[in-house]
Design an enzyme around this catalytic site. Structure first.
Site, PDB file in Angstrom:
ATOM      1  N   LEU A  95       0.844  -1.186   0.077  1.00 31.64           N
ATOM      2  CA  LEU A  95       0.034   0.009  -0.040  1.00 31.64           C
ATOM      3  C   LEU A  95       0.878   1.277   0.217  1.00 31.64           C
ATOM      4  O   LEU A  95       1.713   1.498   0.849  1.00 31.64           O
ATOM      5  CB  LEU A  95      -0.863   0.077   1.399  1.00 31.64           C
ATOM      6  CG  LEU A  95      -2.221  -0.748   0.938  1.00 31.64           C
ATOM      7  CD1 LEU A  95      -2.904  -0.949   2.282  1.00 31.64           C
ATOM      8  CD2 LEU A  95      -3.206   0.355   0.370  1.00 31.64           C
ATOM      9  N   SER A  96       0.909   1.859  -1.325  1.00 32.04           N
ATOM     10  CA  SER A  96       1.802   3.029  -1.025  1.00 32.04           C
ATOM     11  C   SER A  96       1.488   4.065  -0.323  1.00 32.04           C
ATOM     12  O   SER A  96       0.716   4.194   0.524  1.00 32.04           O
ATOM     13  CB  SER A  96       1.735   3.796  -2.572  1.00 32.04           C
ATOM     14  OG  SER A  96       2.280   2.726  -3.536  1.00 32.04           O
ATOM     15  N   GLN A  97       2.739   5.027   0.050  1.00 34.18           N
ATOM     16  CA  GLN A  97       2.552   5.924   0.963  1.00 34.18           C
ATOM     17  C   GLN A  97       1.490   7.001   0.394  1.00 34.18           C
ATOM     18  O   GLN A  97       1.696   7.530  -0.717  1.00 34.18           O
ATOM     19  CB  GLN A  97       3.908   6.614   1.136  1.00 34.18           C
ATOM     20  CG  GLN A  97       3.993   7.872   2.105  1.00 34.18           C
ATOM     21  CD  GLN A  97       5.254   8.443   2.530  1.00 34.18           C
ATOM     22  OE1 GLN A  97       6.285   8.133   1.786  1.00 34.18           O
ATOM     23  NE2 GLN A  97       5.524   9.247   3.455  1.00 34.18           N
TER      24      GLN A  97
END
Length: 401
Positions: A95-97
């Site tokens: 889950l990307s920043q």
């Protein structure tokens, strides 16, 4: 009044000045990121450097991370942890920043009515944001990992969205029969490594936009924003930093430099070079991008002389190698060149590195913000200042014999 599920995260991002587009602000408020965080996430091990260890919902930090500006590793080793005792060796989905997610979404400059292709569904959070703004019928997402695609569909349904999710490799053309067709925007949440697929360009209407992380060389990835042209090319600048894992179809050779160098192998040639071996370690981001692009697949290591040998002060042994069997050693001395070398393999790496330096210098040593990318049927090209300024080193073919 009920508090929106994404209120805590939206507040953190707006306070930090990350969100300026109201349509994405509304999407972050409306979508609960926690619904897309799996039961287990992975964090760097403090006891076993180089490994990742699982953190489950039983850990109090697990629940808070969903609402904070953190990237979360959601899969290691393609779903099969390769380390002992369940530890992971490599993050293969995340889950990307959120601040980076927003930066990429805002770079799309997309409006309601646009059709969007997403490369890399992951657990589905970014897909849900796209669905909230454009509607689920306008969103197609490609995910090469069949299990991740399945989980994403479940997560998206729980959040109230049913976009088209394809369990396919998004780096190639999508099948026409899968309801894909043409798009106004492409957003990749995985990095293109060395080459941005021209298949993406072919699926976007002229005037459309492609936003993707792009990785070359030995520096973290950068974010590229390309505009598709009438002639079937796409071009645009590097707009930000963006470290992502790369497309599975473009993963680099995993061997480390020491596995690529065989100093005792037959055919090793001794010689010298006027190219300063320390150039490979010069930490100017513009140079490192140019070096990585013009000398593909290069790895390097610098071994400084021992501190307890004052007569060797400043000296270093610099190794460079590529996975095709080419490698070279350069012995740096502060007195300057020519520098003693050894080399093997089909490529003369010091000649290639020197030619790349000359080309970068010829263009005024451009930094990251002066560089851009063009993608056409021939490949991916790096340019300086304007698309006409394609960087092309001269003389390397003759030197590589």
């Amino acid at each position: 009044m009920t508090t929106p599920p994404g209120a805590r995260l939206a507040r953190a991002l707006t306070i930090a000045g990350q969100v300026i587009d109201p349509q994405w602000h509304r999407a972050i408020l409306a979508v609960d990121r926690a619904q897309f965080v799996p039961d287990t996430v992975w964090v760097t091990s403090t006891d076993h450097p180089g490994y990742y260890v699982p953190v489950t919902r039983d850990d109090p930090d697990h629940a808070s991370w969903a609402h904070e500006d953190y990237a979360l590793a959601t899969q290691v080793d393609d779903g099969r942890p390769a380390g002992a005792h369940g530890r992971g060796r490599r993050v293969t989905s995340s889950l990307s920043q959120p601040s980076l997610v927003v930066a990429m979404l805002q770079q799309l400059d997309a409006v309601v009515g646009h059709r969007v292709l997403e490369i890399g569904t992951g657990t589905g959070y970014n897909t849900a944001l796209l669905c909230h703004v454009f509607g689920e019928k306008a969103v197609v997402s490609a995910e090469i990992d069949k299990e991740l695609a399945r989980v994403a569909v479940v997560n998206l349904a729980r959040a109230g969205y049913a976009p088209t999710v394809l369990d396919t490799d998004g780096s190639g053309p999508l099948e026409v029969g899968e309801g894909t067709g043409m798009f106004h925007r492409v957003l990749s949440t995985v990095a293109a490594c060395g080459r941005i697929p021209h298949a993406w360009v072919r699926q976007v209407w002229p005037g459309g936009v492609i936003v993707t992380p792009f990785e070359v060389g030995n520096v973290p990835g950068v974010l590229v924003r390309l505009v598709v042209q009438e002639d079937g090319t796409a071009t645009g600048p590097i707009v930000d930093d963006a470290a992502f894992m790369v497309l599975r179809s473009q993963r680099p050779d995993p061997r480390r430099l020491r596995e690529l160098v065989e100093e005792d192998a037959p055919g090793v040639r001794a010689g010298s070079t006027d190219v300063n071996p320390r150039l490979v370690a010069y930490r100017n981001q513009g140079w490192q991008l140019v070096l990585g692009h013009l000398v593909p697949d290069l790895r390097y290591a610098v071994y400084e002389a021992a501190e307890d040998r004052p007569e060797w002060a400043g000296k270093a042994s610099v190794y460079v190698a590529t996975p095709d069997g080419s490698w070279a050693l350069g012995e740096y001395v502060p007195a300057g060149g020519p520098y003693t070398t050894k080399r093997a393999g089909p490529r003369d790496l010091w000649a290639e590195i020197g030619a790349a330096w000359e080309e970068w210098t010829r263009w005024g040593k451009p930094g990251r913000d002066q560089l851009g990318v063009t993608v056409d049927q021939e490949g991916t090209h790096l340019w300086a200042d304007a698309p006409a300024g394609v960087l092309r080193p001269l003389g390397t073919a003759a030197a590589a014999g």
